[in-house]
Design a protein around this motif. Structure first.
Motif, PDB file in Angstrom:
ATOM      1  N   ALA A 120       3.114  -1.566   7.062  1.00  0.00           N
ATOM      2  CA  ALA A 120       2.629  -0.522   7.968  1.00  0.00           C
ATOM      3  C   ALA A 120       3.748   0.020   8.846  1.00  0.00           C
ATOM      4  CB  ALA A 120       1.493  -1.082   8.834  1.00  0.00           C
ATOM      5  N   PHE A 140       5.915   2.412   6.975  1.00  0.00           N
ATOM      6  CA  PHE A 140       5.225   3.696   6.877  1.00  0.00           C
ATOM      7  C   PHE A 140       5.362   4.485   8.177  1.00  0.00           C
ATOM      8  CE2 PHE A 140       1.186   5.850   7.942  1.00  0.00           C
ATOM      9  CZ  PHE A 140       1.267   6.916   7.054  1.00  0.00           C
ATOM     10  N   SER A 172      -3.417   2.113  10.670  1.00  0.00           N
ATOM     11  CA  SER A 172      -2.737   1.337   9.628  1.00  0.00           C
ATOM     12  C   SER A 172      -2.816  -0.160   9.911  1.00  0.00           C
ATOM     13  CB  SER A 172      -1.267   1.778   9.509  1.00  0.00           C
ATOM     14  OG  SER A 172      -0.573   1.580  10.732  1.00  0.00           O
ATOM     15  N   ALA A 232      -4.526  -2.539   7.295  1.00  0.00           N
ATOM     16  CA  ALA A 232      -3.714  -3.605   6.709  1.00  0.00           C
ATOM     17  C   ALA A 232      -4.302  -4.980   6.990  1.00  0.00           C
ATOM     18  CB  ALA A 232      -2.284  -3.522   7.253  1.00  0.00           C
ATOM     19  N   SER A 288      -3.526  -2.447  -0.526  1.00  0.00           N
ATOM     20  CA  SER A 288      -2.936  -1.964   0.728  1.00  0.00           C
ATOM     21  C   SER A 288      -1.434  -1.765   0.574  1.00  0.00           C
ATOM     22  CB  SER A 288      -3.226  -2.951   1.858  1.00  0.00           C
ATOM     23  OG  SER A 288      -4.606  -3.124   2.051  1.00  0.00           O
ATOM     24  N   PHE A 291       0.451   1.906   0.861  1.00  0.00           N
ATOM     25  CA  PHE A 291       1.573   2.136   1.764  1.00  0.00           C
ATOM     26  C   PHE A 291       2.824   2.559   0.996  1.00  0.00           C
ATOM     27  CE2 PHE A 291      -0.665  -0.633   4.984  1.00  0.00           C
ATOM     28  CZ  PHE A 291      -0.774   0.362   5.948  1.00  0.00           C
ATOM     29  N   CYS A 325       4.774   6.071   1.522  1.00  0.00           N
ATOM     30  CA  CYS A 325       6.198   6.119   1.879  1.00  0.00           C
ATOM     31  C   CYS A 325       6.989   6.972   0.887  1.00  0.00           C
ATOM     32  CB  CYS A 325       6.773   4.704   1.931  1.00  0.00           C
ATOM     33  SG  CYS A 325       6.189   3.719   3.330  1.00  0.00           S
TER      34      CYS A 325
END
Length: 318
Positions: free
Chosen positions: A93, A96, A127, A131, A187, A191, A195
């Protein structure tokens, strides 16, 4: 594990110093996010390699610990696993969020500018909650002592009872464990896709921007590219062991493969930190400066007689 952890902690401390004191101008506005990334790596390394030190027993999911928290303080091994999973996914996270900050400081038009601070705070909360869903769900998959005894007896794992602390997980008794571990991997994949998308779009925006010079574009592109390379190595070292552990439910692998996967998983922060250290030209330059500085030798100053002779020679030529 202790050797890997010690080296990784050392590299992370060097990087934190370089980020605080030597970060290029193009990256200073999101320096705090980079520091938090390294702090996440530090916490994981200290916990995994020194305090927790888990070892996975195959072919079934039996885990025992030889770390300080479980052998000396007698902290529950199950919640150590939950903590480890939580910190791992939260590092995704933060990657990101760092990329989002880089993306938002390069708008294509002035009308596209979004409040970076407000957006970062909102997405940080979202996030983090998203997460955490996998690790929180995983925390409910603990077996009762009666179920653990039955599992040890059926799968001939009584040898785990000789360990200071151990735990076993069963997809037969807790089928939802596959769902939560799958959610954990999903997850990480989401992510990763986010990204990649931010990196591609940021590079496109930087190239089309008419507000920056060529040198400024190169610096911003390099900063985004370096962060993405660091993230790619981080994700690869986590996703490969994770998928193999999940696929072990259906496909059985050799023990050597899982030992390699545990080493890869434990080394993800070290690999990511080394990449961040060597792909950044500013950090490399400071490392070379430290090396050259240690090798500098004090040369003797020329004598007065030699200087006088040289002056006479120059005068005669004039």
């Amino acid at each position: 594990m202790a050797i890997v952890g010690s080296f990784s902690v050392f590299i992370s401390l060097i990087l934190i110093y370089l980020i605080i004191c030597k970060t290029p101008y193009a990256s200073r506005q999101y320096r705090r996010g980079l520091i938090l990334l390294q702090i996440c790596f530090l916490v994981f390394d200290v916990h995994w390699c020194f305090l927790f030190v888990p070892l996975i027993s195959l072919p079934y999911f039996g885990i025992y610990s030889s770390g300080f928290l479980c052998t000396t303080i007698k902290m529950d091994i199950h919640y150590q696993m939950v903590f480890m999973l939580f910190f791992t996914i939260e590092t995704f996270a933060w990657f990101f969020i760092c990329m989002l900050q880089r993306h938002q400081v390069n708008p294509l038009q002035n009308t596209q500018i979004i409040s970076v601070q407000a957006l970062s705070r909102t997405l940080s909360v979202c996030s983090t909650i998203f997460a955490a869903s996998g690790p929180i769900g995983f925390s409910t998959c603990r077996l009762t002592q009666k179920e653990i005894d039955w599992t040890l007896e059926v799968y001939l794992m009584r040898w785990l009872e000789s360990k200071p602390q151990y735990i076993v997980y069963s997809k037969l008794l807790r089928p939802e464990i596959q769902v939560y571990l799958g959610l954990f991997l999903i997850s990480m994949l989401l992510f990763s896709v986010a990204c990649i998308s931010l990196t591609v779009h940021s590079m496109h925006v930087i190239r089309r921007s008419m507000m920056n010079s060529g040198k400024s574009k190169d610096l911003k592109s390099s900063a985004m590219r370096n962060l993405f390379i660091q993230f790619a190595v981080f994700a690869a070292f986590l996703l490969l062991p994770g998928f193999l552990l999940i696929f072990n439910v259906w496909v059985k692998f050799d023990i050597e493969i899982f030992v390699s996967c545990q080493i890869l998983f434990a080394s993800h922060s070290l690999a990511s930190s080394l990449v961040a250290l060597f792909v950044n030209s500013t950090y490399r330059r400071h490392l070379k400066f430290w090396k050259k500085k240690s090798e500098i030798k004090i040369l003797p100053s020329p004598s007065r007689k030699t200087t006088t002779v040289t002056m006479i020679t120059v005068s005669s030529l004039s």
